[in-house]
Enzyme design. Structure first.
Site, PDB file in Angstrom:
ATOM      1  N   LYS A 121      -2.575   2.498   7.017  1.00 15.53           N
ATOM      2  CA  LYS A 121      -1.730   1.454   5.955  1.00 15.53           C
ATOM      3  C   LYS A 121      -0.306   2.926   5.639  1.00 15.53           C
ATOM      4  O   LYS A 121       0.518   1.815   6.027  1.00 15.53           O
ATOM      5  CB  LYS A 121      -2.302   2.147   4.925  1.00 15.53           C
ATOM      6  CG  LYS A 121      -1.384   1.195   3.402  1.00 15.53           C
ATOM      7  CD  LYS A 121      -1.735   1.277   2.717  1.00 15.53           C
ATOM      8  CE  LYS A 121      -1.713   2.298   1.590  1.00 15.53           C
ATOM      9  NZ  LYS A 121      -1.558   2.852   0.114  1.00 15.53           N
TER      10      LYS A 121
ATOM     11  N   LYS B 231       6.290  10.291   0.746  1.00 15.81           N
ATOM     12  CA  LYS B 231       4.790  10.695   1.251  1.00 15.81           C
ATOM     13  C   LYS B 231       4.897   9.817   2.325  1.00 15.81           C
ATOM     14  O   LYS B 231       4.072  10.706   3.256  1.00 15.81           O
ATOM     15  CB  LYS B 231       4.739   9.360   0.372  1.00 15.81           C
ATOM     16  CG  LYS B 231       3.270   9.180   0.162  1.00 15.81           C
ATOM     17  CD  LYS B 231       1.744  10.735   0.600  1.00 15.81           C
ATOM     18  CE  LYS B 231       0.380   9.683   0.649  1.00 15.81           C
ATOM     19  NZ  LYS B 231      -0.394  10.899   1.050  1.00 15.81           N
TER      20      LYS B 231
HETATM   21  P1  NAD Z   1      -9.838   3.893  -3.469  1.00 16.76           P
HETATM   22  O1  NAD Z   1     -10.319   2.726  -3.167  1.00 16.76           O
HETATM   23  O2  NAD Z   1     -11.289   5.272  -3.828  1.00 16.76           O
HETATM   24  O3  NAD Z   1      -9.381   3.634  -5.164  1.00 16.76           O
HETATM   25  C1  NAD Z   1      -9.003   2.414  -5.213  1.00 16.76           C
HETATM   26  C2  NAD Z   1      -9.114   2.292  -7.052  1.00 16.76           C
HETATM   27  O4  NAD Z   1      -8.095   0.861  -7.818  1.00 16.76           O
HETATM   28  C3  NAD Z   1     -10.165   1.093  -6.765  1.00 16.76           C
HETATM   29  O5  NAD Z   1     -11.740   1.984  -7.644  1.00 16.76           O
HETATM   30  C4  NAD Z   1     -10.451  -0.150  -6.610  1.00 16.76           C
HETATM   31  O6  NAD Z   1     -11.375  -0.969  -7.211  1.00 16.76           O
HETATM   32  C5  NAD Z   1      -9.199  -0.356  -7.955  1.00 16.76           C
HETATM   33  N1  NAD Z   1      -8.053  -1.574  -8.207  1.00 16.76           N
HETATM   34  C6  NAD Z   1      -8.058  -1.575  -6.937  1.00 16.76           C
HETATM   35  N2  NAD Z   1      -7.405  -3.315  -7.964  1.00 16.76           N
HETATM   36  C7  NAD Z   1      -7.387  -2.651  -9.527  1.00 16.76           C
HETATM   37  C8  NAD Z   1      -6.521  -3.407 -10.424  1.00 16.76           C
HETATM   38  N3  NAD Z   1      -5.963  -4.384 -10.419  1.00 16.76           N
HETATM   39  N4  NAD Z   1      -7.307  -3.042 -11.773  1.00 16.76           N
HETATM   40  C9  NAD Z   1      -8.118  -1.815 -11.536  1.00 16.76           C
HETATM   41  N5  NAD Z   1      -8.441  -1.666 -10.624  1.00 16.76           N
HETATM   42  C10 NAD Z   1      -8.366  -1.850  -9.557  1.00 16.76           C
HETATM   43  O7  NAD Z   1      -8.933   4.134  -3.094  1.00 16.76           O
HETATM   44  P2  NAD Z   1      -8.104   6.226  -3.313  1.00 16.76           P
HETATM   45  O8  NAD Z   1      -8.565   6.584  -2.340  1.00 16.76           O
HETATM   46  O9  NAD Z   1      -8.100   6.497  -4.586  1.00 16.76           O
HETATM   47  O10 NAD Z   1      -6.749   6.180  -2.696  1.00 16.76           O
HETATM   48  C11 NAD Z   1      -6.038   5.409  -4.365  1.00 16.76           C
HETATM   49  C12 NAD Z   1      -4.248   5.678  -4.175  1.00 16.76           C
HETATM   50  O11 NAD Z   1      -4.125   6.912  -3.069  1.00 16.76           O
HETATM   51  C13 NAD Z   1      -4.394   4.806  -2.688  1.00 16.76           C
HETATM   52  O12 NAD Z   1      -2.554   4.316  -2.681  1.00 16.76           O
HETATM   53  C14 NAD Z   1      -4.267   5.877  -1.089  1.00 16.76           C
HETATM   54  O13 NAD Z   1      -3.148   5.750  -0.303  1.00 16.76           O
HETATM   55  C15 NAD Z   1      -3.761   7.159  -2.201  1.00 16.76           C
HETATM   56  N6  NAD Z   1      -4.124   8.148  -1.424  1.00 16.76           N
HETATM   57  C16 NAD Z   1      -5.258   8.586  -1.335  1.00 16.76           C
HETATM   58  C17 NAD Z   1      -5.641  10.029  -0.488  1.00 16.76           C
HETATM   59  C18 NAD Z   1      -7.509  10.127  -0.193  1.00 16.76           C
HETATM   60  O14 NAD Z   1      -7.995  10.968   0.389  1.00 16.76           O
HETATM   61  N7  NAD Z   1      -8.030   9.694  -1.061  1.00 16.76           N
HETATM   62  C19 NAD Z   1      -4.872  11.258  -0.308  1.00 16.76           C
HETATM   63  C20 NAD Z   1      -3.507  10.756  -0.791  1.00 16.76           C
HETATM   64  C21 NAD Z   1      -3.079   9.152  -1.156  1.00 16.76           C
END
Ligand code: NAD
Length: 294
Positions: free
Chosen positions: A243, A168
């Site tokens: 990040k 990744k």
């Molecule tokens: P996001 O911020 O929309 O979602 C993360 C969620 O986790 C939030 O809703 C938050 O409230 C929740 N959260 C945090 N701590 C928590 C806990 N202790 N218990 C329960 N819920 C908790 O982020 P995202 O865009 O969904 O990304 C999530 C992961 O996927 C990240 O690591 C990101 O790097 C990766 N990612 C994102 C994308 C993208 O396009 N958004 C693409 C590939 C990978």
């Protein structure tokens, strides 16, 4: 096979991923700290729990889709004690070292564990078109592959624990640098009197072709679906790219790899995110390249 699934982290990615697991016939119980995220997931047929432990209790498979390694380790420390013999699948993007610590935590408590970060963004999550990069023992990969297939188009076994995260950050190293390259080319083209469309028509069918250009074009016009056409609403947020490139830069330093462009790209995205661009799509980095023009 219908599985009982716990899903912690129902944000931009986790919400639609959980919905696709429901669509595949699994019984999914979800939890998020943010009530709106829980309500949205409930609208897609995800059962809701008041705590992460409630979502994971009795689950065959426990998914996490959280912002960072710190969140994943916190949640794992709690969840490994509330369920027995589950398959833990972390789809968040975290450091390779954190992925290995998380897997060790799960295994020590009698579970199986894989890291399975994703590429494809929010659109891919919604369309069940993600690419999964999996770090797992062979038997665990065989168990997780059909579950991931409900949320993605491609599932690649990259090696043992942590190998999914390694793939990744290497992939996003390419993406982060190539978006800056595409942005620099458009800004240079503007200075040379070249229209965006002309440069796109050439580069998209010539050797400059890449995803940053043809799918996520950083200027409005040539690719109607790219975030540039909606004021850079993410998409893939610049904060997340900062990040990921930070993780890549740390890994390069730790392994004495002189990834100079990656390190510079990490700095540029970090500055952009800190300067108010955090929530914008990462392609908005083109605006700072343009502003930097003398
Ligand atoms: P996001 O911020 O929309 O979602 C993360 C969620 O986790 C939030 O809703 C938050 O409230 C929740 N959260 C945090 N701590 C928590 C806990 N202790 N218990 C329960 N819920 C908790 O982020 P995202 O865009 O969904 O990304 C999530 C992961 O996927 C990240 O690591 C990101 O790097 C990766 N990612 C994102 C994308 C993208 O396009 N958004 C693409 C590939 C990978």
């Amino acid at each position: 096979m219908t599985l009982t699934v716990g899903f912690v982290g129902l944000g931009n990615m986790g919400g639609p991923m959980a919905a696709n697991l429901v669509g595949a016939g699994h019984t999914v119980t979800g939890y998020d700290l943010v009530p709106e995220a829980v309500d949205r997931a409930a609208g897609y047929g995800v059962r809701t729990a008041a705590t992460a432990a409630g979502a994971a209790a009795d689950a065959d498979v426990v998914f996490t889709m959280l912002p960072s390694g710190r969140h994943v380790l916190e949640v794992y420390r709690e969840l490994v004690t509330v369920t027995r013999g589950a398959l833990f699948v972390d789809c968040s993007t975290v450091a390779v070292g954190d992925a290995r610590v998380a897997a060790d935590l799960a295994r020590t408590a009698g579970h199986r564990a894989v890291d399975a970060p994703v590429s494809g963004g929010v659109t891919g999550a919604g369309a069940a078109a993600l690419t999964f990069m999996v770090g797992a023992e062979d038997a665990d990969f065989a168990a997780v592959e059909p579950v991931l297939a409900a949320m993605g188009r491609k599932v690649v076994h990259c090696g043992a624990s942590g190998a999914g995260q390694a793939a990744k950050i290497c992939n996003n190293l390419i993406l982060g640098i190539s978006m800056i390259a595409v942005g620099e080319a458009f800004v240079l083209g503007e200075s040379l009197g070249l229209s965006h469309q002309a440069l796109f028509d050439v580069a998209s069918t010539a050797s400059g072709q890449c995803w940053a250009l043809t799918s996520n074009c950083p200027v409005p016009g040539p690719v109607p679906t790219s975030p540039a056409n909606r004021d850079y609403a993410a998409g893939f947020a610049a904060a997340l790219m900062a990040k990921d490139l930070g993780l890549a830069a740390d890994a390069a330093t730790a392994h004495a790899v002189p990834a100079e462009l990656g390190s510079r790209a990490a700095e540029l995205y970090a500055q952009f995110a800190a300067g108010g661009g955090a929530g914008l799509d990462f392609s908005a980095i083109v605006t700072t390249l343009r502003e930097a023009r003398a």
